[in-house]
Design an enzyme around this catalytic site. Structure first.
Site, mmCIF file in Angstrom:
data_model
loop_
_atom_site.group_PDB
_atom_site.id
_atom_site.type_symbol
_atom_site.label_atom_id
_atom_site.label_comp_id
_atom_site.label_asym_id
_atom_site.label_seq_id
_atom_site.Cartn_x
_atom_site.Cartn_y
_atom_site.Cartn_z
ATOM 1 N N HIS A 85 -3.295 7.327 6.617
ATOM 2 C CA HIS A 85 -3.584 6.144 5.719
ATOM 3 C C HIS A 85 -4.971 5.419 6.093
ATOM 4 C CE1 HIS A 85 -2.267 2.626 3.548
ATOM 5 N NE2 HIS A 85 -2.742 1.590 4.495
ATOM 6 N N PHE B 123 0.934 -3.822 4.136
ATOM 7 C CA PHE B 123 1.433 -5.072 4.410
ATOM 8 C C PHE B 123 2.952 -5.356 4.168
ATOM 9 C CE2 PHE B 123 -2.494 -7.793 3.769
ATOM 10 C CZ PHE B 123 -3.342 -6.970 4.933
ATOM 11 N N CYS C 103 0.665 -1.289 -0.054
ATOM 12 C CA CYS C 103 -0.101 0.010 0.152
ATOM 13 C C CYS C 103 0.998 1.316 0.043
ATOM 14 C CB CYS C 103 -0.611 -0.085 1.216
ATOM 15 S SG CYS C 103 -1.849 -1.576 1.350
ATOM 16 N N LYS D 210 -10.034 7.191 2.295
ATOM 17 C CA LYS D 210 -10.444 5.989 1.951
ATOM 18 C C LYS D 210 -12.021 5.753 2.650
ATOM 19 C CE LYS D 210 -6.004 3.760 2.185
ATOM 20 N NZ LYS D 210 -4.914 4.994 2.459
ATOM 21 N N HIS E 296 -10.144 1.616 -0.611
ATOM 22 C CA HIS E 296 -8.515 1.533 -0.395
ATOM 23 C C HIS E 296 -8.128 0.995 -1.746
ATOM 24 C CE1 HIS E 296 -4.715 0.729 0.659
ATOM 25 N NE2 HIS E 296 -4.893 -0.096 1.883
ATOM 26 N N GLU F 47 -1.611 4.095 14.008
ATOM 27 C CA GLU F 47 -1.622 5.211 13.101
ATOM 28 C C GLU F 47 -1.926 6.458 14.026
ATOM 29 O OE1 GLU F 47 -1.988 7.339 8.816
ATOM 30 O OE2 GLU F 47 -3.546 6.042 9.477
#
Length: 431
Positions: free
Chosen positions: A311, A407, A171, A343, A348, A322
């Site tokens: 994010h 990831f 990502c 998002k 996403h 986060e």
């Protein structure tokens, strides 16, 4: 002296529109793009929703779709966004040396409908006069499905003979591609780069893989309420798709041609958790390091940042980590910085998300409006920062940070700023 890098063109293909005006109007209105999947029959899967790009085709940029019959969606999206970006920048006839014009994208693994493909091979082999079904396999199909094909297609379309690269880093792919492109221009290796990302995980493999990881929201009634970053009732992210391509250009080069400038890429940082493949480190060490490195690279203090595009996936762990990482980096300033996750509206877009979100940051800076985090109805006590809930906010921004977590423990952040003429003198003195 470091060469300065500015953005002079933005191109988009997103679930909320593929022109800047349409995209920004819907985003700031808090419009969700999440709905029932229409591109294939998802009824047998545990998740049946996504944020899809609809009502768009290559014809929108003057291309004949018949020339791209088996082209993956991410290649089509990147071509559409690339054409829009180049047109927006007016750059194509202003490049004296095509060897100093390059491409750096973040694109992931594209997938075809293997079930239908295998079935067609089996059917054809029963009637075709061949020794093996493998002879029916077109090797050009394999070429079309390599991850670097979008970057190669953009280079061919615009005769960009400079560096041509693709980043696959989950990502953070597009964010890393933009950061690396900026550094190539800074070092004098090139003058102009098309950079950004494209991807689509709206397919059977995407739904299956992320569902098995328990990463996707299973809320589907109504679909538009499924993506709810930082909300107490969040239960995962919603798959999205799309592309954003930016024209990154050396400042003096842009200035000499009288280019419109959206903003300057001031800082880039990346870091690795070195922890687990699917879980971010619980202390957010990679996220913290990436944001600090981006700030250090930008030569800005923490209290200079006016907005953070988070994010913000809507998974339980990501949003908590986060939030804690932002508090660690920004200290007492964290509570006063507006933060939002787009998002919540766009889903996403995996390897493309960082490019789309950097475009959001640039447009927020231009319009002095911050898009909201929608569906934030019951804030999680562990996510107690100013996440601009449910309604856009007028707010002047000079410096913005965009944050991405991926990831595999990947982390990356970018800082963009309004262009300041005095920066050149400051950098000259610093050098």
């Amino acid at each position: 002296m470091k060469r300065r890098v500015v953005i002079t063109g933005i191109g988009l293909v997103t679930p909320l529109g593929s022109t800047i005006n349409e995209f920004w109007k819907q985003l700031t209105a808090g419009q969700s793009a999440v709905g029932r999947i229409q591109s294939f029959n998802a009824s047998r899967y545990p998740v049946t929703i996504a944020a899809e790009v609809r009502d768009w085709s290559l014809a929108d940029i003057g291309e004949n779709s018949r020339q791209w019959p088996r082209c993956p969606r991410q290649t089509m999206f990147s071509l559409g966004a690339g054409v829009n970006a180049v047109n927006d920048a007016g750059i194509l006839d202003r490049i004296d040396d095509p060897r100093r014009f390059g491409v750096y994208l973040g694109c992931g693994e594209p997938f075809t409908d293997f079930e239908s493909f295998t079935r067609s091979i089996d059917q054809a082999s029963k009637t075709a006069d061949v020794d093996s079904p493998l002879q029916l396999f077109d090797p050009d199909l394999k070429q079309q499905y390599t991850p670097n094909m979008p970057a190669l297609q953009l280079a061919a379309r615009f005769a960009a003979q400079g560096p041509n690269l693709n980043c696959i880093a989950a990502c953070v792919s597009a964010t890393q591609a933009i950061g690396k492109a900026m550094r190539m221009i800074r070092r004098g290796e090139t003058d102009v780069m098309l950079c950004g990302g494209a991807h689509s995980c709206v397919h059977e493999f995407g739904l299956t893989g992320f569902s098995r990881l328990s990463a996707l929201s299973k809320r589907s009634d109504p679909p538009e309420a499924a993506s709810r970053p930082f909300d107490r009732d969040r239960d995962g992210f919603v798959i999205g798709e799309g592309a954003a391509v930016l024209v990154a250009e050396e400042y003096e080069h842009a200035k000499s041609r009288g280019a419109k400038i959206y903003g300057e890429i001031r800082g880039y940082g990346s870091a690795q958790d070195a922890y687990r493949v699917t879980d971010t480190h619980p202390d957010g060490r990679g996220t913290i390091a990436a944001m600090k490195r981006a700030l250090d690279d930008s030569r800005l203090a923490e209290d200079s940042i006016d907005y953070i595009n988070a994010h913000g996936t809507g998974t339980q762990l990501n949003d908590k980590v986060e939030t804690a990482a932002i508090k660690q980096v920004f200290g007492s300033c964290a509570a006063s910085i507006p933060i939002s996750s787009t998002k919540s509206m766009l889903g996403h877009a995996t390897t493309a998300c960082g490019a789309i979100e950097l475009a959001v940051c640039l447009l927020a800076m231009q319009s002095e409006v911050i898009p909201p985090t929608i569906n934030l109805d019951h804030p999680d006590p562990a996510c107690d920062l100013d996440y601009v809930p449910n309604a856009a906010r007028e707010h002047p921004c000079t410096h913005i940070l965009s944050n991405n977590i991926g990831f595999g423990g990947q982390n990356a952040a970018l800082v963009v700023s309004k262009v300041s003429e005095c920066m050149t003198a400051e950098l000259r003195r610093a050098a």
